[in-house]
Design a protein around this motif. Sequence first.
Motif: not given
Length: 387
Positions: A66-85
């Motif tokens: 997840t450090v290498e690919i940060p979006p994978l750190a967020v669970n799938e349910e919230a991933r699409d709605f989390a801020s890229r910031g």
Amino acid sequence: MSSLIESSQANRKRYKAEKRFKFYGFFALLLSMGFLIFFLTDIVIRGYTAFRQAEIKAEISYSKETVEIPPLAVNEEARDFASRGFVRMIPLQVENNPELMGDTVVQWIVANDDVDQYIKGKPNGLSDSEKQKIDKLKKEGKIKLSFNEHFFINGDSKLPEISGIFSAAVGTIYVIILTVLFSVPIGVMSAIYLEEYAPDNMFTRAIEVNINNLAAIPSILFGLLGLAVFINFFGVPRSSSLAGGLTLSLMTLPVIIISTRASLQAVPDSIRHGALAVGASKWQMIWHHILPVSVPGILTGTILGVARAMGETAPLLLVGMMAYIPEVPNSFTDAATVLPAQIYTWASASQRAYVERTAAAIIVLLAVLLTLNAVAIWLRNKNEKKW
């Protein structure tokens, strides 16, 4: 008899004209108050929602992957709605706190701008399926609106949900400090010389006329002067607080000179004569007797001049202070921006979420300007002396 009738008719016409003039004046006052109330109401309605920001409850997993690919750190349910910031800061979080590696934490994180706008009932770019998912998360208590601290502690950002006014506020403070340091001493000393020492001749009268003219010319001309003199000739760093402060000090100088001269003129000549009669020199008379009673008027003029400078954008446009500055300037020579410039930048941005942030920044700026004007009025009324 006919002359009396004509006089009576003339009086009735005058009284009617007076009533009409009174009505026109009252109507003009109501119209101006109506425009002001409409403007303030519109700004508040548009901007107050920016002081709250949508957050989503998410599980954050810290691992090598997840450090290498940060979006994978967020669970799938919230991933699409989390801020890229927030997502792009995950590697930095692990770098600053290595103990996070291997942990999974549940926390509230900033939602993206489309989610924020949808929760607030405003236009957004979400699809129907995404709206259904958000409605489901909201019913489950996993999306909420919280106080938007990012608006006050962050600098500008290309992502509206994490953009803030802090760097612009610091830049504004730097510029105003420099404006006061340059304009107040020079303005007060110039006014003292013109009022107390300068002879009454063609040269000084020409100077007075030009000072009055400078107080009325468009502010963008001071920007051209600042660009030509301070940046091109003296080599002051472009986009810096120093360039902005020097430019605004030129614009503020005439206001301070005029207000200071008016304060000095309001002091009765009897005070001057009394000080000179007991053996005081002219400078002692000015320093110990004239200036102390003129300070309220000088402060009032200074505060009003600074308030005007704080709201200016046009002169700073020409000295490069309209740039995208996300970081807080560390010195007077670093690249900086000011709050009016950031408001202008946000107003021209394409994202819908910047509309409410533009209005919120205007509310903050208006609050500061109204406070400065209130302080000026209070100082004038508190220290006003009637002779």
